[in-house]
Design an enzyme around this catalytic site. Sequence first.
Site, mmCIF file in Angstrom:
data_model
loop_
_atom_site.group_PDB
_atom_site.id
_atom_site.type_symbol
_atom_site.label_atom_id
_atom_site.label_comp_id
_atom_site.label_asym_id
_atom_site.label_seq_id
_atom_site.Cartn_x
_atom_site.Cartn_y
_atom_site.Cartn_z
ATOM 1 N N PRO A 1 0.878 -1.288 -0.004
ATOM 2 C CG PRO A 1 -0.092 -1.241 2.277
ATOM 3 C CD PRO A 1 0.835 -2.016 1.371
ATOM 4 N N GLY B 1 3.903 4.234 4.909
ATOM 5 C CA GLY B 1 5.136 4.534 5.892
ATOM 6 C C GLY B 1 5.686 3.010 5.472
ATOM 7 C CG LEU B 2 3.794 -0.435 4.852
ATOM 8 C CD1 LEU B 2 2.842 -1.201 4.537
ATOM 9 C CD2 LEU B 2 4.630 -0.889 6.178
ATOM 10 N N GLY B 3 7.509 2.263 2.503
ATOM 11 C CA GLY B 3 8.516 2.477 1.667
ATOM 12 C C GLY B 3 8.128 2.291 0.360
ATOM 13 C CB SER C 1 7.736 6.834 -2.761
ATOM 14 O OG SER C 1 8.372 7.270 -1.660
ATOM 15 C CB ALA C 2 12.061 4.308 -1.033
ATOM 16 C CB ALA C 3 9.840 -0.209 -3.062
ATOM 17 C CG ASP D 1 11.686 5.166 3.390
ATOM 18 O OD1 ASP D 1 11.852 5.021 4.607
ATOM 19 O OD2 ASP D 1 10.626 5.361 3.129
HETATM 20 O O1 PMV Z 1 8.264 7.083 3.896
HETATM 21 P P1 PMV Z 1 7.908 6.911 5.243
HETATM 22 O O2 PMV Z 1 6.530 7.241 5.846
HETATM 23 O O3 PMV Z 1 8.421 5.616 5.725
HETATM 24 O O4 PMV Z 1 8.903 8.014 6.139
HETATM 25 C C1 PMV Z 1 10.188 7.802 6.102
HETATM 26 C C2 PMV Z 1 10.789 8.043 7.305
HETATM 27 C C3 PMV Z 1 11.028 9.204 7.936
HETATM 28 O O5 PMV Z 1 12.065 9.278 8.970
HETATM 29 C C4 PMV Z 1 9.624 9.921 8.506
HETATM 30 C C5 PMV Z 1 11.527 10.319 7.026
HETATM 31 C C6 PMV Z 1 12.703 10.234 6.551
HETATM 32 O O6 PMV Z 1 13.408 10.780 5.354
HETATM 33 O O7 PMV Z 1 13.758 9.461 7.091
#
Ligand code: PMV
Length: 292
Positions: A84, A88-90, A92-94, A134
């Site tokens: 999802p 906060g499960l990454g 966008s980075a994945a 992430d």
């Molecule tokens: O992308 P998220 O929701 O997992 O947030 C990343 C983690 C934070 O510490 C909130 C931001 C960061 O850049 O480290």
Amino acid sequence: VKSTGSARGKIILLGEHAVVYGVPALVAGIDREARASVQRASSTSILLAGQPLEANDALFEALSQASDLYGLGPLELELELDLPSGSGLGASAALGVATARALAHLADRLDEATIWRAAMAWERVFHKNPSGVDTTAAMRGGVLRYVRGEDPTPVRLGQSLEISVCVAGPPAPTAAMVESVARLRDRRPEAFTKNLAAIAQLVENAEPTLRSGDERSLGRLMDLNHMLLSSWMLSTEEIEAAREIARGAGAFGSKLTGSGGGGAVLAVGPSAPILDAWRAAGYVSFVAKIGT
Ligand code: PMV
């Protein structure tokens, strides 16, 4: 020809937000991933889960930032996501790392340093001031201790651990949550610094509990980390409701993960009853096996 790449999502076990200010975070890759497939085209298009995106979608800007590093022209990008997003499960980075890997194949430039820079350029479009936690987790997987600007240190678990994950809240924008924490810091710098030191101590104490598989102590540390995060106004009614359900089902501890303001909750403890209780309450939830 199409080039492909994939990358995993992650859960932050402890230390989110504080990691932006240089405190270590403990992060674990999960076995849910993003996949990207890319080929040259006459004009740029992006499909997400088979759906074409509108030209004003931020993913176009992210793709352009990442592909510029490889000097690639217009591209057709297809993305698939088992996670999802905005939770906060990454996700966008994945997606960023998966895309950067696909671009690297297309350009035949496979060095990890450029993949990292491309994925971070992508991530900056969504997160403005990303700590890199992430992106690092998506590239490396496993359980890591991450300090901003440093190479991550793998944390070796004696045995794998099951972390229960529930999507509790509505999606929350990470950039806005990071920004609201920055405002608290400006307003009360001394209290903020004390909180950072407290989180750093929790992270320090959590590392040995991960290695030895001491779930009860890990749970307690997660509860404490959650309290500090909620003092930064990052928790919500939905998150607290999900934590209450987990506690009722025997969890040793639980916390928000990632940016907060919505999104996912983690719990340590007997995963079967915790998941049953969350599902009975209507939450999407799953078990993340870490350290395998
Ligand atoms: O992308 P998220 O929701 O997992 O947030 C990343 C983690 C934070 O510490 C909130 C931001 C960061 O850049 O480290």
